[in-house]
Structure formats: structure tokens, C-alpha cells
Design an enzyme around this catalytic site. Structure first.
Site, PDB file in Angstrom:
ATOM      1  N   ASP A   1     -10.504  -2.627  -3.578  1.00  0.00           N
ATOM      2  CA  ASP A   1      -9.694  -2.633  -2.361  1.00  0.00           C
ATOM      3  C   ASP A   1     -10.374  -3.474  -1.283  1.00  0.00           C
ATOM      4  O   ASP A   1      -9.719  -4.168  -0.499  1.00  0.00           O
ATOM      5  CB  ASP A   1      -9.472  -1.201  -1.859  1.00  0.00           C
ATOM      6  CG  ASP A   1      -8.092  -1.002  -1.254  1.00  0.00           C
ATOM      7  OD1 ASP A   1      -7.663  -1.876  -0.477  1.00  0.00           O
ATOM      8  OD2 ASP A   1      -7.433   0.008  -1.556  1.00  0.00           O
TER       9      ASP A   1
ATOM     10  N   HIS B   1      -9.508  -7.253  -0.745  1.00  0.00           N
ATOM     11  CA  HIS B   1      -8.453  -7.722   0.161  1.00  0.00           C
ATOM     12  C   HIS B   1      -9.055  -8.154   1.492  1.00  0.00           C
ATOM     13  O   HIS B   1      -8.730  -9.218   2.029  1.00  0.00           O
ATOM     14  CB  HIS B   1      -7.429  -6.612   0.414  1.00  0.00           C
ATOM     15  CG  HIS B   1      -6.602  -6.246  -0.767  1.00  0.00           C
ATOM     16  ND1 HIS B   1      -5.729  -7.136  -1.373  1.00  0.00           N
ATOM     17  CD2 HIS B   1      -6.488  -5.080  -1.455  1.00  0.00           C
ATOM     18  CE1 HIS B   1      -5.121  -6.527  -2.383  1.00  0.00           C
ATOM     19  NE2 HIS B   1      -5.563  -5.288  -2.454  1.00  0.00           N
TER      20      HIS B   1
ATOM     21  N   HIS C   1      -5.471   5.431   3.019  1.00  0.00           N
ATOM     22  CA  HIS C   1      -5.865   4.342   3.915  1.00  0.00           C
ATOM     23  C   HIS C   1      -5.952   4.868   5.337  1.00  0.00           C
ATOM     24  O   HIS C   1      -5.363   5.902   5.678  1.00  0.00           O
ATOM     25  CB  HIS C   1      -4.879   3.171   3.823  1.00  0.00           C
ATOM     26  CG  HIS C   1      -5.110   2.293   2.633  1.00  0.00           C
ATOM     27  ND1 HIS C   1      -5.895   1.162   2.676  1.00  0.00           N
ATOM     28  CD2 HIS C   1      -4.687   2.393   1.350  1.00  0.00           C
ATOM     29  CE1 HIS C   1      -5.939   0.601   1.483  1.00  0.00           C
ATOM     30  NE2 HIS C   1      -5.207   1.332   0.647  1.00  0.00           N
TER      31      HIS C   1
ATOM     32  N   TYR D   1       2.694  -1.972   3.267  1.00  0.00           N
ATOM     33  CA  TYR D   1       1.662  -2.093   2.230  1.00  0.00           C
ATOM     34  C   TYR D   1       0.397  -2.694   2.839  1.00  0.00           C
ATOM     35  O   TYR D   1       0.428  -3.773   3.428  1.00  0.00           O
ATOM     36  CB  TYR D   1       2.218  -2.993   1.131  1.00  0.00           C
ATOM     37  CG  TYR D   1       1.497  -2.972  -0.182  1.00  0.00           C
ATOM     38  CD1 TYR D   1       1.509  -1.836  -0.984  1.00  0.00           C
ATOM     39  CD2 TYR D   1       0.842  -4.103  -0.652  1.00  0.00           C
ATOM     40  CE1 TYR D   1       0.870  -1.831  -2.215  1.00  0.00           C
ATOM     41  CE2 TYR D   1       0.205  -4.110  -1.881  1.00  0.00           C
ATOM     42  CZ  TYR D   1       0.220  -2.969  -2.651  1.00  0.00           C
ATOM     43  OH  TYR D   1      -0.409  -2.970  -3.872  1.00  0.00           O
TER      44      TYR D   1
END
EC number: 4.1.3.43
Length: 346
Positions: A16, A19, A200, A289
Site C-alpha cells: 500500500d 502508492h 485507511h 478509492y
């Protein structure tokens, strides 16, 4: 080691977090981070392109170092931790799974949109045939009701998935929304599969939501050291461990060692802190997202439009992973409105 934890933690800084780093990890960074996490007692470390196996592409962004090389390095570096890898059907392929297994990956995490679990059936079958542990990701879990999410989890479990995750890809769920979904999956799956949660920080609730998930029956929890992930990042592992220690949840991870790893090893590899700023907040509030953040900022700069407005409209249109190219259409739409003198708001 399984008797050391009530909940198994997976650190996804090296997936993750890709990104946030625009997929530019070096071998030295990966080796150092894996060694530090392993020494702290992290049982599972996820390593791949941010969008999973095969994600290095024009649409998602090209990797600096081939992900299979990083998986191989991670597996060779870790003394105790197991190496997981992510794959999205349609992005990665069955051959990618086989190569990741050959390079030392032992946990295959297969992700689909939360209404499309059926596209993962063949991939779970292959992963089990290869002797891999299997984990399923139901992404953008905030977009459907708990009972519908549970029905999708059943599809994954019947296909061979051993743990199905409620994935709050947008950081949009708030406490009860997490608990309701985790509880629904626990009730549906029973002893057939465990339930996990991936959060998140876009509304600042990554840790709190993870606690809610555990109290609802989740047995696997994701996080990233220093919140190193998409959007405002993931639940910080070092904070998760501190909180879990306080409430009596065993993880097998040493709080002081993971705090040192986050500060001294992970932070230097980050291009910047993962911030809970306006753009991230709008993503959580509008249900966007999380990996859209860097793409949206880039298109906003390219066309001279507010990134916050672009992200809000992406949420209104319910865009999902794989639709990053539509951010260009939205940016052009906003630019036309601005050029005509129209007021553009969030």
C-alpha cells in the site's frame, strides 16, 4: 508462532505504501524495512506494486524495481515473517501468482471490487493448488450493505479463501459500519474462513476502526508503519500495537521495536508523511478509492483545477479501482466550467 497472537497483523508498507511512493522502492529500502519489521515480530509483510502483481503499467504507474525481485529479496531477508503478495484478477495473472510463489511468497491475497467476488474463483483454486495460504479482499466495502458483503465473502470462502477481509479502501467507514460488516462476515463464514479488516486514515479512524473490527470478531488486521499507504495512509502499525497491548489483544509484535522501525527505517524511505489533509479528508467523506490521490493531484496540476473538487466528483460518480483514467475526464469538465466563469465547489 501462532500461539503468540489473538490477532495476526499484516504490514502493508511495502505494498500500500507503494502508492504513496509512486512505486519507486529500491532493493536497499525493501531489504532494510523487511529486516526491521521481521525483528520487531511482524508475522506477515506484504510486498508488491501498489496495485498488485502486474500493476506496473501506464495506467497505474511503473515500478522502479520489478516486484518479483522485491518479493524474492523480502523472502530471503525475513527470518520469521512470511511474505504476502496482492493480486487483482484482470491486472495480475495466474503466471504471476506462480512466479511469486517460486520467489518465496507464501500468502496470496486476491482482491476484487466488493460486488465481484466471482472473478476470483479460479485464482483461489490455483493458489490453494500451489500450497499458498489465501486471503480475499472485498474492496470499497462501504458501498454495499453488510448482508450483501457477507454473500460475496461466501463466494470467496467456497472458492478456497481462508480469510476474507472487509476492505475500507476509501477510509469511509465509521466504527459501527465496520463492526456491522465484520459481524455479518463472521456470522456467514463461521469456521469456514477467518475475517480480516484493512483500514485507511482518511477520516482519522484507522486504529479505532481496527479495534471495532477485532471486537466484532476479526482475526487478521492490516496496517502500515508510519501510515505508509494510499490516501492518508493505513492504520499505523506502531499505534495499533500500542492500543492492542493496552486492551489485552496479543499480536506477537514488540511495541518499542516496531516504534523504532517506523521512525528509524520506514520514515526515511517515505517521500513525505502521509497527511490527513483536505484532499484525504474529502476522499474519506466522499468515499473515494484511496489510491486515486496521487493520480488526482497529478491531473489537477496538469489542467489547473482543484484536486479537492476532482476527488469529490470522483466520489459522486462512485469510481472504483481501475477507473483512474476517468479522472482526466472530470478534470477537463471542471476546467471547462472554470473557463466559462462558473463557480466550482467541493
Amino acid at each position: 508462532m501462532t500461539d503468540m497472537w489473538d490477532v495476526r497483523i499484516t504490514d502493508t508498507s511495502l505494498r500500500d505504501g507503494s502508492h504513496h511512493k509512486r512505486h519507486q522502492f529500491t532493493k536497499d529500502e525493501v531489504g532494510a524495512i523487511v529486516a526491521a519489521l521481521d525483528a520487531a515480530g511482524v508475522p506477515v509483510i506484504e510486498v508488491t506494486h501498489g496495485d498488485g502483481l502486474g500493476g506496473s503499467s501506464f495506467n497505474y504507474g511503473f515500478s522502479k524495481t520489478p516486484e518479483q525481485e522485491l518479493i524474492k529479496l523480502a523472502a530471503a531477508t525475513a527470518k520469521e515473517a512470511r511474505i504476502a503478495f496482492l493480486m487483482l484478477p484482470g491486472v495480475g495473472t495466474k503466471d504471476d501468482i506462480k512466479e511469486a510463489r517460486d520467489n518465496g511468497g507464501s500468502i496470496c491475497r486476491i482482491a476484487t471490487h466488493c460486488t465481484e467476488a466471482d472473478v476470483s474463483i479460479q485464482h483461489f483454486g490455483l493458489a490453494r493448488e500451489l500450497g499458498l495460504e489465501t486471503v480475499g479482499f472485498l474492496m470499497m466495502a462501504h458501498t454495499i450493505a453488510p448482508e450483501k458483503l457477507a454473500a460475496q465473502a461466501r463466494i470467496m470462502a467456497d472458492a478456497g479463501c481462508q480469510c476474507v477481509y472487509v476492505v475500507d479502501s476509501a477510509g469511509a467507514l465509521v466504527l459501527d459500519g465496520v463492526a456491522d460488516r465484520v459481524s455479518a462476515l463472521v456470522a456467514e463464514l463461521g469456521e469456514d474462513a477467518q475475517v480480516g479488516f484493512h483500514g485507511h486514515e482518511n477520516l482519522g479512524l484507522g486504529v479505532a476502526n481496527s479495534v471495532a473490527a477485532v471486537r466484532a470478531g476479526a482475526k487478521q488486521i492490516d496496517g502500515s508503519c508510519r501510515r505508509f499507504g494510499a490516501g492518508a495512509g493505513n492504520a499505523p502499525v506502531e499505534a495499533l500495537i500500542g492500543v492492542f497491548d493496552k486492551i489485552g489483544v496479543k499480536t506477537g509484535i514488540d511495541f518499542f521495536d516496531i516504534a523504532d522501525a517506523a521512525e528509524d527505517v520506514v520514515r526515511p524511505a517515505m517521500p513525505a508523511e502521509c497527511l490527513l489533509d483536505r484532499n484525504a479528508l474529502i476522499m474519506g467523506y466522499s468515499g473515494v478509492y484511496s489510491s486515486f490521490l496521487k493520480h488526482a493531484v497529478r491531473q489537477a496540476e496538469r489542467y489547473g483545477v482543484p484536486a479537492s473538487a476532482l476527488l469529490h466528483r470522483a466520489g459522486q460518480r462512485k469510481l472504483i479501482g481501475g477507473q483512474e483514467d476517468q479522472l482526466i475526464d472530470i478534470a477537463l469538465e471542471i476546467k471547462r466550467e472554470l473557463d466559462s466563469g462558473a463557480a466550482v465547489t467541493h
